[in-house]
Scaffold this active site. Structure first.
Site, mmCIF file in Angstrom:
data_model
loop_
_atom_site.group_PDB
_atom_site.id
_atom_site.type_symbol
_atom_site.label_atom_id
_atom_site.label_comp_id
_atom_site.label_asym_id
_atom_site.label_seq_id
_atom_site.Cartn_x
_atom_site.Cartn_y
_atom_site.Cartn_z
ATOM 1 N N GLU A 1 0.972 -1.041 -0.110
ATOM 2 C CA GLU A 1 -0.105 0.138 -0.125
ATOM 3 C C GLU A 1 1.082 1.169 0.102
ATOM 4 O OE1 GLU A 1 -4.166 1.499 0.355
ATOM 5 O OE2 GLU A 1 -2.871 0.030 -0.785
ATOM 6 N N THR B 1 -6.286 10.111 -4.562
ATOM 7 C CA THR B 1 -5.867 9.796 -2.880
ATOM 8 C C THR B 1 -5.055 10.709 -2.569
ATOM 9 O OG1 THR B 1 -6.342 7.479 -3.188
ATOM 10 C CG2 THR B 1 -5.246 8.211 -1.240
#
Length: 326
Positions: free
Chosen positions: A147, A200
């Protein structure tokens, strides 16, 4: 996050030739639990097909469903880079070779944990191929590092529910402490992904560095109330608690029609409504699949009238996480 060297007895003669794994999309934050809460969905999700090859090393030979946006370079792709890291820590990087095919069945940049689903599928696949020497708890740090590569920040609110299934609480990171929470059986969600771009990193930049203490107290109470509601299966308490006074007011600016979508959801019987992860996906939380379906259809109709295309998904909480496909 440092990944400690793993000492495992692995019989290379027992390595499987091929495995196919599905890993689910996730809803991070659960509206009021920024960066600490998340749950897994039944759909959508990503698939990884991993095949043993005679030469050591990790290669990606095919990616579908990404419109050419993801790299085939094994050093830059989160799936292959995470698999490489795991093999290196197991001391198998010069002994084991695998070929990876990644099939994206969920939209990138949706706020549904697209990179997390791919990473979890890849790590679950290599672990299965090796005979499952690692527990899911031992796989988690590799998922978090994947991630970090994808998003620049190693948060676990997507990868933890994708890996463990169900609803998870990230109590802390030093050390990483993930706590499973109960998933009430009647809890269902309608997830709508409007076809708008909300990166994001951009969404994170909108978040205020300082907040008022009175707002923090409200949010703490909501998080505590939500967790209590999950344990008690108290849907009224869940509804009262799933309110976000810190993040939603700023992130909602990036999502066209957000407050109209919220109005529709609440008028049609949603317990709560908010942003999934960093958006632009939104989630209507209900205690009935039919209500979730009705809300999703009405919101998609509204978006269509506003000339915004969208995807819709209906799901209970996925308590299993990744699974091996036949």
């Amino acid at each position: 996050m440092e990944l400690s060297q793993l000492k495992k007895d692995i019989d290379l003669s027992l390595i499987l030739d091929e495995v196919k794994v599905f890993a689910p999309a996730t809803v991070a934050n659960m509206i009021c639990g920024f960066d600490i809460l998340g749950f897994a969905l039944n759909e959508p999700g990503d698939e990884v097909v991993m095949t043993r090859r005679s030469e050591p090393g990790v290669v990606i030979t095919e990616i579908t469903g990404d419109d050419g946006r993801l790299p085939l370079d094994p050093q830059k792709n989160t799936v292959s880079a995470s698999v490489q890291s795991l093999l290196r820590n197991l001391g198998l990087e010069h002994e084991v070779g695998v070929e990876i095919k990644l099939h994206k069945h969920m939209p990138i940049g949706s706020g549904l944990g697209s990179s997390s689903a791919s990473t979890v599928a890849g790590l679950f696949a290599i672990n299965t191929l090796l005979g499952s020497p690692l527990s899911r708890e031992e796989l988690l740090p590799y998922c978090v590092e994947g991630e970090r590569l994808a998003c620049g920040t190693g948060h676990a609110d997507n990868v933890a529910p994708a890996l463990f299934g169900g609803i998870t609480l990230i109590r802390g990171y030093e050390p990483l402490d993930v706590i499973p929470l109960p998933a009430p059986k009647e809890l269902h969600v309608g997830v709508i992904f409007p076809q708008v771009d909300v990166p994001t990193r951009d969404a994170r930049q909108l978040i205020k560095e300082k907040i008022y203490l009175k707002d923090a107290v409200v949010q703490w109470g909501n998080i505590a109330g939500l967790i209590a509601g999950l344990y008690e299966e108290d849907y009224d308490l869940i509804a009262r608690s799933m309110q976000d006074v810190l993040i939603e007011p700023t992130r909602a600016i990036l999502i066209p029609q957000f407050y109209e979508m919220k109005r529709i959801a609440m008028e049609e019987g949603a317990l709560s409504f908010g942003i999934s992860g960093s958006g632009p996906s939104v989630v209507a939380v209900t205690r009935d699949a039919h209500i979730a379906q009705k809300i999703t259809e009405k919101i998609q109709q509204h978006l269509s009238e506003a000339e915004i295309e969208s995807y819709g998904y209906i799901s209970a909480v996925n308590v299993d996480g990744p699974r091996i496909l036949g």
